[in-house]
Design a protein around this motif. Structure first.
Motif, short mmCIF file in Angstrom:
data_model
loop_
_atom_site.label_atom_id
_atom_site.label_comp_id
_atom_site.label_asym_id
_atom_site.label_seq_id
_atom_site.Cartn_x
_atom_site.Cartn_y
_atom_site.Cartn_z
N TYR A 184 -17.72 -9.02 -7.07
CA TYR A 184 -18.24 -8.62 -5.77
C TYR A 184 -18.59 -9.88 -4.98
O TYR A 184 -19.44 -10.67 -5.41
CB TYR A 184 -19.47 -7.73 -5.94
N ALA A 185 -17.93 -10.07 -3.85
CA ALA A 185 -18.13 -11.27 -3.05
C ALA A 185 -19.58 -11.37 -2.60
O ALA A 185 -20.22 -10.37 -2.24
CB ALA A 185 -17.21 -11.26 -1.83
N ALA A 186 -20.12 -12.58 -2.63
CA ALA A 186 -21.49 -12.82 -2.20
C ALA A 186 -21.59 -12.78 -0.67
O ALA A 186 -20.58 -12.75 0.05
CB ALA A 186 -21.97 -14.17 -2.72
N GLU A 187 -22.79 -12.79 -0.20
CA GLU A 187 -23.08 -12.76 1.22
C GLU A 187 -22.41 -13.94 1.93
O GLU A 187 -22.20 -15.00 1.34
CB GLU A 187 -24.59 -12.80 1.44
N ALA A 188 -22.12 -13.74 3.20
CA ALA A 188 -21.36 -14.74 3.97
C ALA A 188 -22.04 -16.10 3.98
O ALA A 188 -21.36 -17.14 3.96
CB ALA A 188 -21.14 -14.24 5.40
N TYR A 189 -23.37 -16.14 3.96
CA TYR A 189 -24.05 -17.43 4.05
C TYR A 189 -23.90 -18.27 2.78
O TYR A 189 -24.20 -19.46 2.79
CB TYR A 189 -25.53 -17.26 4.41
N HIS A 190 -23.42 -17.66 1.70
CA HIS A 190 -23.17 -18.42 0.47
C HIS A 190 -21.76 -19.03 0.44
O HIS A 190 -21.50 -19.91 -0.37
CB HIS A 190 -23.33 -17.51 -0.75
N GLN A 191 -20.86 -18.55 1.26
CA GLN A 191 -19.47 -19.01 1.21
C GLN A 191 -19.34 -20.39 1.87
O GLN A 191 -19.95 -20.65 2.91
CB GLN A 191 -18.55 -17.99 1.90
N ASP A 192 -18.54 -21.25 1.22
CA ASP A 192 -18.28 -22.61 1.72
C ASP A 192 -19.57 -23.42 1.85
O ASP A 192 -19.65 -24.36 2.65
CB ASP A 192 -17.56 -22.57 3.08
N TYR A 193 -20.57 -23.08 1.04
CA TYR A 193 -21.89 -23.65 1.24
C TYR A 193 -21.90 -25.17 1.04
O TYR A 193 -22.53 -25.90 1.82
CB TYR A 193 -22.90 -22.99 0.29
N LEU A 194 -21.23 -25.65 0.04
CA LEU A 194 -21.22 -27.09 -0.22
C LEU A 194 -20.64 -27.86 0.97
O LEU A 194 -21.19 -28.87 1.38
CB LEU A 194 -20.42 -27.38 -1.49
N THR A 195 -19.54 -27.37 1.51
CA THR A 195 -18.90 -28.06 2.63
C THR A 195 -19.74 -27.98 3.90
O THR A 195 -19.83 -28.96 4.66
CB THR A 195 -17.51 -27.44 2.91
N LEU A 196 -20.39 -26.85 4.12
CA LEU A 196 -21.17 -26.66 5.35
C LEU A 196 -22.53 -27.34 5.31
O LEU A 196 -23.14 -27.57 6.36
CB LEU A 196 -21.35 -25.16 5.61
N HIS A 197 -23.02 -27.67 4.09
CA HIS A 197 -24.35 -28.25 3.96
C HIS A 197 -24.31 -29.50 3.06
O HIS A 197 -25.04 -29.58 2.07
CB HIS A 197 -25.33 -27.23 3.38
N PRO A 198 -23.51 -30.50 3.41
CA PRO A 198 -23.32 -31.65 2.52
C PRO A 198 -24.54 -32.55 2.39
O PRO A 198 -24.60 -33.36 1.46
CB PRO A 198 -22.16 -32.40 3.18
N THR A 199 -25.51 -32.43 3.30
CA THR A 199 -26.69 -33.29 3.22
C THR A 199 -27.91 -32.57 2.66
O THR A 199 -28.99 -33.16 2.57
CB THR A 199 -27.05 -33.86 4.61
N GLN A 200 -27.76 -31.29 2.32
CA GLN A 200 -28.88 -30.56 1.73
C GLN A 200 -29.21 -31.17 0.37
O GLN A 200 -28.31 -31.38 -0.45
CB GLN A 200 -28.50 -29.08 1.58
N PRO A 201 -30.46 -31.53 0.10
CA PRO A 201 -30.79 -32.25 -1.12
C PRO A 201 -30.30 -31.59 -2.41
O PRO A 201 -29.85 -32.30 -3.31
CB PRO A 201 -32.32 -32.33 -1.07
N TYR A 202 -30.37 -30.28 -2.50
CA TYR A 202 -29.88 -29.61 -3.71
C TYR A 202 -28.40 -29.91 -3.91
O TYR A 202 -27.95 -30.21 -5.02
CB TYR A 202 -30.10 -28.10 -3.60
#
Length: 236
Positions: A184-202
Motif C-alpha cells: 500500500y503506497a504511503a502518503e504523498a509527502y513521503h514520496q521522493d523524500y530524500l531528493t526533496l529534503h536533501p538538507t534535512q538533518p535526518y
C-alpha cells in the motif's frame, strides 16, 4: 515512531553529524558492507518485474533504489498488515504488522533480482538489527523481504544462508522472508523524500551516506539523476 518524532530527532542528528565530521573522514551513520553477489539468482524474465523490500525508514530505502540503474520506479509504502491500517499514523504504533517498505519496479534486462538483493544487504541497511534500523525502533522498521513468487523466496533464502556462511557480518542476519500479501503506497509527502529534503538533518546523517556508498560500491549501477515517483507518474 511518528513522523514528528523523527523530525524532532533532526536537531540531535545534526549535532551528531557535526561531531562525527570532526573526528572521522566519513559522515556515514553506518558503513556499507562489501559482500559477494548471490550464487543463485532469479531466472531471466521479460517485462517489468517487482521486488518489495523493508529496511528501516523508507526514505533511505527508496532513495537508494531511485539512484539504481534498471529501476523504473520505487514507491514508499507499507506491507505486512491490512489495508485498513495502511497509514502512517496507525503503523507508527508498531501494532499493525506493517513494515515501512518500498515497492521496486525494475527491468530484468538491466538489473537482476539478485543484484537488487546485493544492494539491499550491502548499502540499504544493516540486516543484523532486529526490529530497528539506526535511530528508528519498532517492528515497522524491521528488515524484511516480501516475495512475489516462489523463485524470489528461494533466491532470497539462499542468499541469506550464503552470507551467513561467509560471515560477512559480525552477527547473524535477522531479515524475514515471506510472501507479499499486499503493498500500500504511503502518503504523498513521503514520496521522493530524500531528493526533496536533501538538507534535512535526518536525511543528511542517515540516508545521504547510503547514496554515496551505492556510488562507491556499485558505480556501474549508480544513477546520478534519481528516478522519482513524481516523474514516473507524469509519464503514465
Amino acid at each position: 515512531m511518528r513522523f514528528i518524532s523523527r523530525l524532532a530527532r533532526s536537531a540531535a542528528a545534526l549535532s551528531a553529524l557535526a561531531l562525527s565530521a570532526s573526528f572521522t573522514p566519513s559522515l556515514a551513520a553506518e558503513d556499507a558492507v562489501v559482500i559477494p553477489p548471490p550464487a543463485l539468482d532469479v531466472s531471466s524474465a521479460d517485462g517489468t518485474q517487482t521486488a518489495v523490500f523493508a529496511g528501516g525508514c523508507f526514505w533511505g530505502v527508496q532513495g537508494v533504489f531511485q539512484h539504481t540503474a534498471g529501476v523504473l520506479n520505487a514507491v514508499s509504502g507499507y506491507s505486512g498488515g491490512s489495508q485498513a491500517t495502511a497509514n502512517y499514523t496507525a503503523i507508527s504504533t508498531g501494532a499493525t504488522g506493517h513494515a515501512e517498505a518500498v515497492e521496486i519496479k525494475y527491468n530484468p534486462k538491466q538489473i537482476s533480482y539478485g543484484q537488487l538483493l546485493q544492494i539491499f544487504f550491502s548499502v540499504v541497511h544493516d540486516p543484523t538489527q532486529l526490529n530497528r534500523q539506526g535511530p528508528d525502533v519498532g517492528t515497522q522498521y524491521r528488515s524484511a523481504i516480501f516475495t512475489v513468487n516462489d523463485e524470489q523466496k528461494k533466491v532470497a533464502d539462499a542468499y541469506i544462508a550464503q552470507l551467513d556462511a561467509a560471515r560477512v557480518y559480525k552477527k547473524p542476519i535477522v531479515t524475514k522472508v515471506g510472501p507479499l500479501d499486499g503493498f500500500y503506497a504511503a502518503e504523498a509527502y513521503h514520496q521522493d523524500y530524500l531528493t526533496l529534503h536533501p538538507t534535512q538533518p535526518y536525511i543528511v546523517y542517515n540516508d545521504l551516506p547510503k547514496i554515496e556508498n551505492l556510488k562507491k560500491l556499485f558505480p556501474k549501477d549508480y544513477l546520478t539523476k534519481p528516478t522519482l515517483v513524481s516523474s514516473a507518474r507524469a509519464t503514465n
